[in-house]
Design a protein around this motif. Sequence first.
Motif, short mmCIF file in Angstrom:
data_model
loop_
_atom_site.label_atom_id
_atom_site.label_comp_id
_atom_site.label_asym_id
_atom_site.label_seq_id
_atom_site.Cartn_x
_atom_site.Cartn_y
_atom_site.Cartn_z
N ALA A 8 -7.74 2.12 47.83
CA ALA A 8 -6.83 1.96 48.96
C ALA A 8 -7.29 2.69 50.22
O ALA A 8 -6.90 2.33 51.32
N THR A 9 -8.13 3.70 50.09
CA THR A 9 -8.59 4.47 51.25
C THR A 9 -9.92 3.98 51.81
O THR A 9 -10.45 4.58 52.74
N CYS A 10 -10.44 2.89 51.30
CA CYS A 10 -11.72 2.34 51.74
C CYS A 10 -11.46 1.17 52.70
O CYS A 10 -10.83 0.18 52.30
N PRO A 11 -11.92 1.26 53.95
CA PRO A 11 -11.69 0.16 54.91
C PRO A 11 -12.25 -1.18 54.45
O PRO A 11 -11.63 -2.22 54.68
N ASP A 12 -13.40 -1.19 53.81
CA ASP A 12 -13.96 -2.45 53.31
C ASP A 12 -13.06 -3.05 52.23
O ASP A 12 -12.88 -4.26 52.17
N CYS A 13 -12.51 -2.19 51.40
CA CYS A 13 -11.64 -2.65 50.30
C CYS A 13 -10.32 -3.19 50.82
O CYS A 13 -9.83 -4.22 50.34
N THR A 14 -9.72 -2.52 51.80
CA THR A 14 -8.45 -3.00 52.33
C THR A 14 -8.64 -4.32 53.08
O THR A 14 -7.75 -5.16 53.09
N TRP A 15 -9.80 -4.52 53.69
CA TRP A 15 -10.12 -5.79 54.33
C TRP A 15 -10.11 -6.91 53.28
O TRP A 15 -9.54 -7.98 53.50
N ILE A 16 -10.73 -6.65 52.14
CA ILE A 16 -10.77 -7.63 51.06
C ILE A 16 -9.37 -7.82 50.47
O ILE A 16 -8.95 -8.96 50.21
N GLU A 17 -8.64 -6.75 50.28
CA GLU A 17 -7.30 -6.84 49.71
C GLU A 17 -6.41 -7.77 50.56
O GLU A 17 -5.63 -8.55 50.01
N LEU A 81 -15.09 -14.74 49.60
CA LEU A 81 -14.37 -13.96 50.60
C LEU A 81 -15.26 -13.63 51.79
O LEU A 81 -16.48 -13.78 51.73
N ARG A 82 -14.64 -13.15 52.86
CA ARG A 82 -15.38 -12.75 54.06
C ARG A 82 -15.59 -11.23 54.05
O ARG A 82 -14.62 -10.47 53.90
N PRO A 83 -16.82 -10.77 54.24
CA PRO A 83 -17.04 -9.33 54.35
C PRO A 83 -16.45 -8.80 55.65
O PRO A 83 -16.29 -9.54 56.61
N ARG A 84 -16.14 -7.53 55.67
CA ARG A 84 -15.60 -6.90 56.88
C ARG A 84 -16.69 -6.85 57.94
O ARG A 84 -17.83 -6.49 57.65
N PRO A 85 -16.36 -7.21 59.18
CA PRO A 85 -17.37 -7.16 60.25
C PRO A 85 -17.94 -5.75 60.42
O PRO A 85 -17.20 -4.76 60.33
N GLU A 90 -13.94 1.31 61.60
CA GLU A 90 -13.66 2.37 60.64
C GLU A 90 -14.90 2.66 59.81
O GLU A 90 -15.77 1.81 59.66
N ALA A 91 -14.97 3.86 59.28
CA ALA A 91 -16.12 4.24 58.46
C ALA A 91 -15.66 5.17 57.35
O ALA A 91 -14.76 5.97 57.53
N CYS A 92 -16.31 5.04 56.20
CA CYS A 92 -16.00 5.96 55.11
C CYS A 92 -17.26 6.66 54.60
O CYS A 92 -17.19 7.46 53.68
N ALA A 93 -18.42 6.37 55.22
CA ALA A 93 -19.65 7.09 54.87
C ALA A 93 -19.57 8.51 55.39
O ALA A 93 -18.96 8.76 56.44
N ILE A 94 -20.13 9.42 54.69
CA ILE A 94 -20.10 10.83 55.08
C ILE A 94 -20.65 11.03 56.48
O ILE A 94 -20.11 11.80 57.27
N ASP A 95 -21.69 10.28 56.84
CA ASP A 95 -22.29 10.44 58.17
C ASP A 95 -21.61 9.57 59.23
O ASP A 95 -22.02 9.52 60.38
N GLY A 96 -20.53 8.85 58.86
CA GLY A 96 -19.80 8.03 59.80
C GLY A 96 -20.45 6.72 60.16
O GLY A 96 -20.02 6.03 61.07
N SER A 97 -21.50 6.34 59.43
CA SER A 97 -22.29 5.16 59.79
C SER A 97 -21.68 3.85 59.28
O SER A 97 -22.14 2.79 59.65
N GLY A 98 -20.72 3.90 58.43
CA GLY A 98 -20.14 2.68 57.86
C GLY A 98 -19.52 3.01 56.52
O GLY A 98 -19.12 4.13 56.26
N CYS A 99 -19.46 2.00 55.66
CA CYS A 99 -18.85 2.21 54.34
C CYS A 99 -19.80 1.98 53.24
O CYS A 99 -20.71 1.97 52.87
#
Length: 99
Positions: A8-17, A81-85, A90-99
């Motif tokens: 639930a805290t992953c932006p890519d996952c909530t996009w898919i949800e 499904l469509r991947p998140r653009p 939003e980012a969930c990578a430690i370095d802020g680069s993406g998920c």
Amino acid sequence: MIKVYGMATCPDCTWIEGQIEGDGRYELVDIGRHVKFLKEFLRLRDTEPAFDEARAQGAAGIPCFVLEDGSVTLDARLAGLRPRPADAGEACAIDGSGC
């Protein structure tokens, strides 16, 4: 049925949800909801070649899709499904680069 592992805290996952909500062709498994779901996901992550690149990059490997034939992929398109653009912000990578 396609099983979707996410959190639930992953932006890519909530996009898919948002895409699979109410669609009986998909089963969402929130790996953060219970340790048994996390263990189920980790078993896949530790053994499936689909995670090789994710592991090499230090990524979690979610969302993950187990297709009806049992194959595992991290490609939302293969699950219909469509991947998140990439520029979604939003980012969930430690370095802020993406998920």
